[in-house]
Write a protein that holds these residues in place. Structure first.
Motif, PDB file in Angstrom:
ATOM      1  N   TYR A   1      11.862   5.414   4.366  1.00 13.45           N
ATOM      2  CA  TYR A   1      11.293   4.044   4.031  1.00 13.45           C
ATOM      3  C   TYR A   1      11.694   3.183   4.898  1.00 13.45           C
ATOM      4  O   TYR A   1      13.127   2.770   5.273  1.00 13.45           O
ATOM      5  N   LEU A   2      10.729   2.460   5.969  1.00 15.16           N
ATOM      6  CA  LEU A   2      11.225   1.867   7.001  1.00 15.16           C
ATOM      7  C   LEU A   2      11.272   0.233   6.661  1.00 15.16           C
ATOM      8  O   LEU A   2      10.361  -0.668   6.705  1.00 15.16           O
ATOM      9  N   ASN A   3      12.344  -0.009   5.570  1.00 13.98           N
ATOM     10  CA  ASN A   3      12.474  -1.436   4.955  1.00 13.98           C
ATOM     11  C   ASN A   3      13.103  -2.211   5.680  1.00 13.98           C
ATOM     12  O   ASN A   3      14.390  -2.188   5.888  1.00 13.98           O
ATOM     13  N   ASN A   4      12.340  -3.234   6.396  1.00 14.44           N
ATOM     14  CA  ASN A   4      12.985  -4.402   7.245  1.00 14.44           C
ATOM     15  C   ASN A   4      13.969  -3.788   8.275  1.00 14.44           C
ATOM     16  O   ASN A   4      15.041  -4.381   8.552  1.00 14.44           O
TER      17      ASN A   4
ATOM     18  N   LYS B   1      13.280   9.600  12.283  1.00 16.99           N
ATOM     19  CA  LYS B   1      13.753  10.608  11.291  1.00 16.99           C
ATOM     20  C   LYS B   1      15.059  10.601  11.024  1.00 16.99           C
ATOM     21  O   LYS B   1      15.554  11.363   9.994  1.00 16.99           O
ATOM     22  N   LYS B   2      15.974   9.931  11.658  1.00 16.45           N
ATOM     23  CA  LYS B   2      17.376   9.865  11.064  1.00 16.45           C
ATOM     24  C   LYS B   2      17.462   9.242   9.684  1.00 16.45           C
ATOM     25  O   LYS B   2      18.396   9.176   9.175  1.00 16.45           O
ATOM     26  N   LEU B   3      16.446   8.470   9.411  1.00 16.97           N
ATOM     27  CA  LEU B   3      16.425   7.693   7.955  1.00 16.97           C
ATOM     28  C   LEU B   3      16.209   8.560   7.152  1.00 16.97           C
ATOM     29  O   LEU B   3      16.342   8.224   5.917  1.00 16.97           O
TER      30      LEU B   3
ATOM     31  N   HIS C   1       0.772  -1.179  -0.074  1.00 17.44           N
ATOM     32  CA  HIS C   1       0.139   0.034   0.045  1.00 17.44           C
ATOM     33  C   HIS C   1       1.059   1.315   0.042  1.00 17.44           C
ATOM     34  O   HIS C   1       0.652   2.101  -0.978  1.00 17.44           O
ATOM     35  N   ASP C   2       1.795   1.287   0.958  1.00 16.10           N
ATOM     36  CA  ASP C   2       2.615   2.527   1.143  1.00 16.10           C
ATOM     37  C   ASP C   2       3.579   2.768  -0.121  1.00 16.10           C
ATOM     38  O   ASP C   2       3.797   3.598  -0.918  1.00 16.10           O
ATOM     39  N   VAL C   3       4.004   1.521  -0.637  1.00 14.66           N
ATOM     40  CA  VAL C   3       5.034   1.546  -1.737  1.00 14.66           C
ATOM     41  C   VAL C   3       4.318   2.007  -3.085  1.00 14.66           C
ATOM     42  O   VAL C   3       5.122   2.802  -3.635  1.00 14.66           O
ATOM     43  N   SER C   4       3.133   1.571  -3.274  1.00 13.15           N
ATOM     44  CA  SER C   4       2.683   1.852  -4.407  1.00 13.15           C
ATOM     45  C   SER C   4       2.283   3.347  -4.224  1.00 13.15           C
ATOM     46  O   SER C   4       2.130   4.118  -5.297  1.00 13.15           O
TER      47      SER C   4
END
Length: 285
Positions: free
Chosen positions: A127-130, A158-160, A104-107
């Motif tokens: 992007y909280l990727n894994n 937020k550091k991401l 949903h978020d990626v789309s």
């Protein structure tokens, strides 16, 4: 600073973090459409957007969310127009796009960023990727949705934040165009930001696993589906697929579709029919 999220529950979750870190305080914009399902052909044109809106109206018709696409409160193109206007008005303004590792978020990310290419250098992605986070019990977990994260963890996240690179602004819109051209109806996430297209019937077999030969209320069926299935989507889409499965005779239905508690479904070939057959056989013997 303008934050963008892709689900209503994420808005409040993110807003709570502002109390802990005022430097994050800013407007929160929500993209409401679920671009992981439905038609995408020419979706960035007025005609394509209208066709998609009509599809949603058809999906929601006769269900518990009927009329949700008719009142005009869902207008993601308006969200984009307002973002662009604010970026034009203030050269110092930036946008943070928050996305968890789900389809949903990626789309939504692909749809949104492909329309913001003229603002390179001012559009950030988180992007909280894994990535591991700490839950309320102090245990490490890997969230698949933003709303699963505690406010203090948003402050760490937020550091991401990083600027979407020129190469991403070149490649990702092409990926979105590819998905739009395929226009298969369902998008699935296969790690990272890789989305693959599936047919509209993608969830049907998984949904059928939870339909039994006994009458079962719609809300109970979907509760089992959401708790046990790894591949899930919105309940309105699943309700639409249930209606289709009734039309083609794969399941039977009784009651009113407008309320999940008011209709029941079962597989064809019921115990009642078996009892009638047994009774008929007994009368012949």
């Amino acid at each position: 600073m303008i934050h963008v999220v892709f689900e209503k529950a994420n808005v409040e979750a993110l807003r709570k973090s502002f109390e802990l870190d005022p430097s994050m305080d800013g407007e929160i914009a929500e993209v409401q459409d679920d671009f992981a399902v439905g038609p995408l052909a020419d979706v960035d044109t007025e005609e394509g957007a209208a066709a998609r809106l009509q599809w949603w109206k058809d999906i929601l018709a006769g269900g518990h969310n009927e009329g949700l696409a008719d009142d005009g409160h869902v207008d993601d193109q308006k969200v984009v127009r307002e973002l662009k206007a604010k970026l034009d008005e203030n050269p110092e303004e930036i946008v943070w796009i928050w996305a968890a590792q789900n389809k949903h978020d990626v789309s939504g990310y692909y749809w949104l960023m492909s329309q913001l290419t003229e603002y390179q250098g001012r559009i950030y992605i988180l992007y909280l990727n894994n990535l591991p986070f700490i839950n309320e019990k102090g245990n490490i977990f890997y969230p698949t949705n933003l709303f699963q994260i505690q406010p203090k963890e948003f402050v760490k996240a937020k550091k991401l934040a990083r600027v979407i690179t020129p190469s991403e602004f070149e490649v990702d819109p092409d990926e979105w165009t590819k998905l739009c051209n395929e226009d298969k109806g369902v998008r699935q996430l296969e790690g990272g930001k890789k989305l693959v297209s599936r047919g509209y019937d993608y969830y049907d077999n998984e949904l059928l696993k939870f339909v039994t030969k006994e009458w079962q209320k719609g809300n109970k069926l979907l509760q089992q589906y959401f708790s046990k299935s790894k591949e899930i989507t919105g309940d309105s889409y699943l309700l639409w697929r249930l209606k289709y499965l009734v039309e083609v005779g794969k399941i039977e239905m009784q009651g009113d579709w407008r309320n999940m508690k008011d209709f029941q479904v079962r597989l064809p070939g019921t115990n009642a029919e078996a009892a009638e057959t047994t009774s008929a056989e007994a009368s012949q013997s």
